[in-house]
Motif scaffolding. Structure first.
Motif, PDB file in Angstrom:
ATOM      1  N   ARG B 131      42.898  -6.151  12.234  1.00  0.00           N
ATOM      2  CA  ARG B 131      43.901  -6.900  11.475  1.00  0.00           C
ATOM      3  C   ARG B 131      44.310  -8.139  12.264  1.00  0.00           C
ATOM      4  NH1 ARG B 131      45.436  -2.024  12.346  1.00  0.00           N
ATOM      5  NH2 ARG B 131      45.843  -0.477  10.729  1.00  0.00           N
ATOM      6  N   ARG B 158      36.817  -2.256   8.493  1.00  0.00           N
ATOM      7  CA  ARG B 158      37.748  -3.009   7.660  1.00  0.00           C
ATOM      8  C   ARG B 158      38.256  -4.198   8.465  1.00  0.00           C
ATOM      9  NH1 ARG B 158      42.908  -1.438   3.922  1.00  0.00           N
ATOM     10  NH2 ARG B 158      41.252  -0.586   2.619  1.00  0.00           N
ATOM     11  N   TRP B 160      40.783  -7.540   8.209  1.00  0.00           N
ATOM     12  CA  TRP B 160      41.941  -8.019   7.443  1.00  0.00           C
ATOM     13  C   TRP B 160      42.483  -9.279   8.090  1.00  0.00           C
ATOM     14  CZ3 TRP B 160      44.511  -5.942   3.105  1.00  0.00           C
ATOM     15  CH2 TRP B 160      45.779  -6.494   2.844  1.00  0.00           C
ATOM     16  N   GLU B 161      42.462 -10.376   7.361  1.00  0.00           N
ATOM     17  CA  GLU B 161      42.948 -11.651   7.901  1.00  0.00           C
ATOM     18  C   GLU B 161      42.389 -11.910   9.302  1.00  0.00           C
ATOM     19  OE1 GLU B 161      47.185 -11.936   7.552  1.00  0.00           O
ATOM     20  OE2 GLU B 161      47.140 -11.634   5.396  1.00  0.00           O
ATOM     21  N   TRP B 181      38.840  -8.460   3.992  1.00  0.00           N
ATOM     22  CA  TRP B 181      39.943  -9.021   3.225  1.00  0.00           C
ATOM     23  C   TRP B 181      40.420 -10.320   3.857  1.00  0.00           C
ATOM     24  CZ3 TRP B 181      42.556  -7.204  -1.151  1.00  0.00           C
ATOM     25  CH2 TRP B 181      42.249  -5.911  -1.573  1.00  0.00           C
ATOM     26  N   TYR B 182      40.607 -11.347   3.055  1.00  0.00           N
ATOM     27  CA  TYR B 182      41.261 -12.590   3.487  1.00  0.00           C
ATOM     28  C   TYR B 182      40.741 -13.081   4.831  1.00  0.00           C
ATOM     29  CZ  TYR B 182      44.558 -10.692   0.084  1.00  0.00           C
ATOM     30  OH  TYR B 182      45.110 -10.142  -1.025  1.00  0.00           O
ATOM     31  N   SER B 183      39.433 -13.068   5.017  1.00  0.00           N
ATOM     32  CA  SER B 183      38.866 -13.497   6.304  1.00  0.00           C
ATOM     33  C   SER B 183      37.743 -14.485   6.023  1.00  0.00           C
ATOM     34  CB  SER B 183      38.306 -12.303   7.078  1.00  0.00           C
ATOM     35  OG  SER B 183      39.312 -11.327   7.258  1.00  0.00           O
TER      36      SER B 183
END
Lengths: 285, 457
Positions: B131, B158, B160-161, B181-183
């Motif tokens: 993350r 996973r 995340w950003e 996600w959002y990367s």
């Protein structure tokens, strides 16, 4: 020695003798050879055509040939079984062969069972030759298939042939002229291979038939039961068949195979039994 | 400084090992981490160490491939809360199974440039979870999963950003998804994602390159969603056949370049869900192999602006489908006079330029029937279904509007280089044996008919 014609009695030796006579007659029959060679030839050609592009990382190596083979079996094996069966009783009755046969100390049951077994043996030879040549061609062209599923399709085809032979003999038992019997058999073939499916398709399109009803009305047809049973062996599942296939998998799971094979076996037993009943209770020959 | 730290770590480990040996207690790795100076390298001797380790300073932990970190079925293997942490050569196992707490083998939070490499993850809920950890590197790990229902499993990887992460050479098997996600600017290269739910899942992650991966045996191979300018090249996507069963799904993806991939044996090769979404964007599909899928390409109605050139469509049960059979125009099937290879092309090439002289038209009535009435798939490939197609060709009034018109179909199959895959090849000896046995049986039956029959001749 008294030759008591004990009607219900069935002697294995007599049955085998009649079966072998029937087998020999079939093998001498041009129609049989036509079917056998057409089946083996088409199976070989189809396998050859289906193979060349058919290998990417182990996928699709046999699926396409298998589905072509299955479609071919759906067309030809019922035709073979139905016409051979339809000729059996009516044709021999017309030619007087049965009357000659019955002048021997033979019961009608023995004659019937012998004929059925003899014809079934002839059909087995044709099917084994067809699948054998298709398999050899596949291997020679560098293809491969799971031997188990291949054998399974061959065995299912054989059961289908036995069922269709019985239906043919049923048609034959209710007609006395071989022309009528052959015509009726062709009509039954058309019904099982085309009209049945087209009817279910049309009904489903017109009435939004529930998938369960669609599945059952299709599977009552032995040709469809055969196709689905082969699909479970080389596709691994009926999921590929859309909602009705998913319904079948969800409702029956692992019992699906047993269900399909039972349908086929019922189609072997029931028509033959009715034909036998009719033939043995028949009046004149 | 650094060398003393190494020695120190090893001495700590040895003394702990000595005392732990008798009680067979896991070694207290947290104590080693706390004692190690910031920026040092802690080299672990072989042994089992306790998990739930928190690393809050720059540090390298090297297990040499023989150190095991066991979370004891609760919490994380490692939690990293500082930049510049490297974990290498560890086996990390038995995390907790709480999806709420996102128990992971390695859980990074604001851990810029964290590196996880050459590690093995066993019985973990999430594998590596990064993350807000830009430029993380997740490399050459083998990530397994917990044996739970699919819905209760975690994600193998996973992100995340975490822009600029590199995910390279990992093997991820049996997890839920591997999801980004959002990367932005991710590099995903040479990984194997197998037997999961979504092998690879992109959400709002732009400008990534996804190359040379194997996505095999998942419910969905890869699903790209709401992401822009993705390069998807040289991947093998095979045998993804779950209930949705897309090899690659694309939902509202703009500016995708899908090139030189192999989509083989999936339920649906590529699924187009309103991609591209923007009116001024075209997605490009070049030189892909789409073979042995139930449906090669499946489009939602009104999907347009996808351009296909130099692809090969081989033996898909249905080459191109349109879900529920709606309006379908506006995709491009040949670019600059180069179309695609269709194995069911029935045309010819009299001038020998490799381009068919008549267009390829996909207008099978039965496949249109399946699109509008999916239950009709039940009868696909039957003689009756073939009769329906034949009828449509004999009576043009029955013929549907073609779904695909490729004005410049390629007559020859483009060169396709084989890709690695886990599919097993089948030996042909068994088949040969069965075939010869069948031929022998046929011959025996015919021979039997020719021999003398007792009593009857």
């Amino acid at each position: 020695m008294t030759v008591a014609v004990a009607r219900p009695q069935i002697e294995a030796g007599t049955v085998v003798t009649i079966a072998r006579k029937e087998l020999r007659d079939s093998v001498r029959n041009k129609w049989f050879w036509l079917y056998a060679i057409a089946f083996a030839g088409l199976a070989g050609v189809l396998t050859t055509l289906a193979l060349p592009s058919a290998r990417v990382a182990g996928y699709g190596a046999f699926g396409r040939s298998a589905s072509s083979l299955v479609a071919l079996v759906q067309l030809i094996v019922p035709l073979m079984g139905l016409t051979l069966g339809a000729q059996a009783l009516a044709g021999q009755q017309e030619r007087g062969t049965i009357r000659f046969l019955m002048s021997h100390p033979i019961s009608r049951s023995e004659a019937f069972i012998g004929m059925y077994l003899g014809l079934a043996a002839a059909l087995s030879a044709a099917i084994a030759a067809g699948f054998g040549s298709a398999g050899v061609i596949t291997v020679m062209r560098g293809g491969a298939a799971d031997a188990g599923s291949f054998a399974r399709i061959a065995i299912l085809s054989w059961i289908l042939a036995a069922a269709m032979l019985g239906v043919g003999m049923l048609v034959s038992a209710f007609t006395s002229r071989s022309g009528v019997a052959s015509g009726s058999a062709l009509f039954v073939w058309l019904g099982l291979v085309f009209l049945g499916d087209l009817g279910v398709m049309g009904t489903a399109l017109a009435t939004d038939l529930p998938v369960g009803a669609l599945f059952f009305s299709a599977v009552a047809n032995p040709v469809e039961a055969f196709r689905l049973a082969t699909l479970t062996s080389f596709e691994g599942s009926l999921d590929v068949l859309g909602p009705a296939g998913t319904y079948a998998v969800d409702s029956f799971g692992s019992a699906l195979d047993a269900l399909l094979i039972s349908v086929l076996i019922l189609w072997v037993i029931v028509p033959v039994t009715i034909a036998w009943y009719r033939f043995t209770r028949g009046k004149d020959l | 400084m650094r060398r003393t730290a190494v020695v120190l770590g090893a001495v700590f480990a040895l003394t702990s090992l000595a005392t732990a040996g008798a009680q067979s207690q896991p070694i207290d790795l947290q104590a080693l981490v706390d004692a190690a100076p910031s920026g040092s390298v802690v080299t672990l001797v072989p042994g089992v160490y306790a998990g739930n380790v928190v690393i809050d300073k720059p540090l390298t932990i090297d297990g040499g491939g023989l150190a095991v970190v066991d979370a004891g079925g609760d919490g994380n293997g490692f939690e990293i809360t500082a930049a510049d942490v490297t974990l290498r050569g560890l086996t990390i196992r038995d995390t907790g199974d709480s999806l709420d707490r996102e128990n992971a083998g390695v859980s990074g939070r604001s851990a810029s440039r964290m590196v996880v490499e050459d590690c093995v993850f066993q019985n973990v809920l999430f594998g590596v979870f990064a993350r807000q950890s830009p430029d993380a590197v997740i490399r050459n790990n083998v990530i397994g999963a917990k044996d739970l229902d699919l819905g209760r499993r975690g994600d193998g990887i996973r992100v995340w950003e975490t822009s600029g992460a590199q995910i390279i050479g990992n093997t991820v098997d049996g997890g839920r998804d591997s999801v980004m996600w959002y990367s932005d600017n991710l590099i995903v290269d040479g990984n194997k994602f197998t037997n999961g739910r979504y092998g690879l899942h992109f959400m709002y992650s732009h400008d990534a390159t996804i190359t040379n991966n194997v996505l095999e045996g998942n419910s969905v191979g890869g699903f790209l969603m709401y992401s822009k300018n993705l390069t998807f090249t040289g991947n093998f996507i095979g045998g993804n056949s779950g209930p949705s069963g897309y090899g690659l799904g694309m939902k509202e993806v703009d500016g995708a370049s899908v090139r030189d991939n192999q989509f083989v044996g999936n339920r649906i090769g590529v699924y187009f869900d309103y991609s591209p979404i923007s009116y001024d964007v075209t997605n490009h599909f070049v030189a892909n192999l789409v073979a042995y899928n139930e449906v090669g390409l499946m489009f939602l109605p009104n999907v347009e602006r996808n351009a296909f050139t130099g692809n090969a469509f081989i033996e898909n049960r249905e080459q191109v489908g349109v879900s529920s059979g709606g309006e379908f125009t506006g995709n491009i099937w040949s670019v600059d006079g180069v179309g695609n290879h269709w194995d069911d092309f029935g045309g010819y090439d009299a001038d020998g330029d490799g381009i068919g002289d008549i267009p390829y038209k996909l207008d099978d009535l039965y496949s249109v029937l399946i699109d509008t009435h999916p239950e009709m798939a039940f009868f696909a490939d039957t003689p009756a279904a073939r009769a329906v197609d034949m009828a449509a060709h004999l009576f043009p009034t029955l013929r549907p509007r073609p779904k695909v018109v490729d004005e410049a179909p390629l007559v020859d199959m483009p060169q396709i280089s084989p890709r690695p895959s886990g599919a097993t090849t089948i030996e042909s000896t068994g088949l040969l044996g069965v075939s010869l046995a069948l031929l022998a049986a046929a011959a025996a039956i015919v021979a039997l008919s020719r021999s003398r029959i007792g009593g009857l001749r």
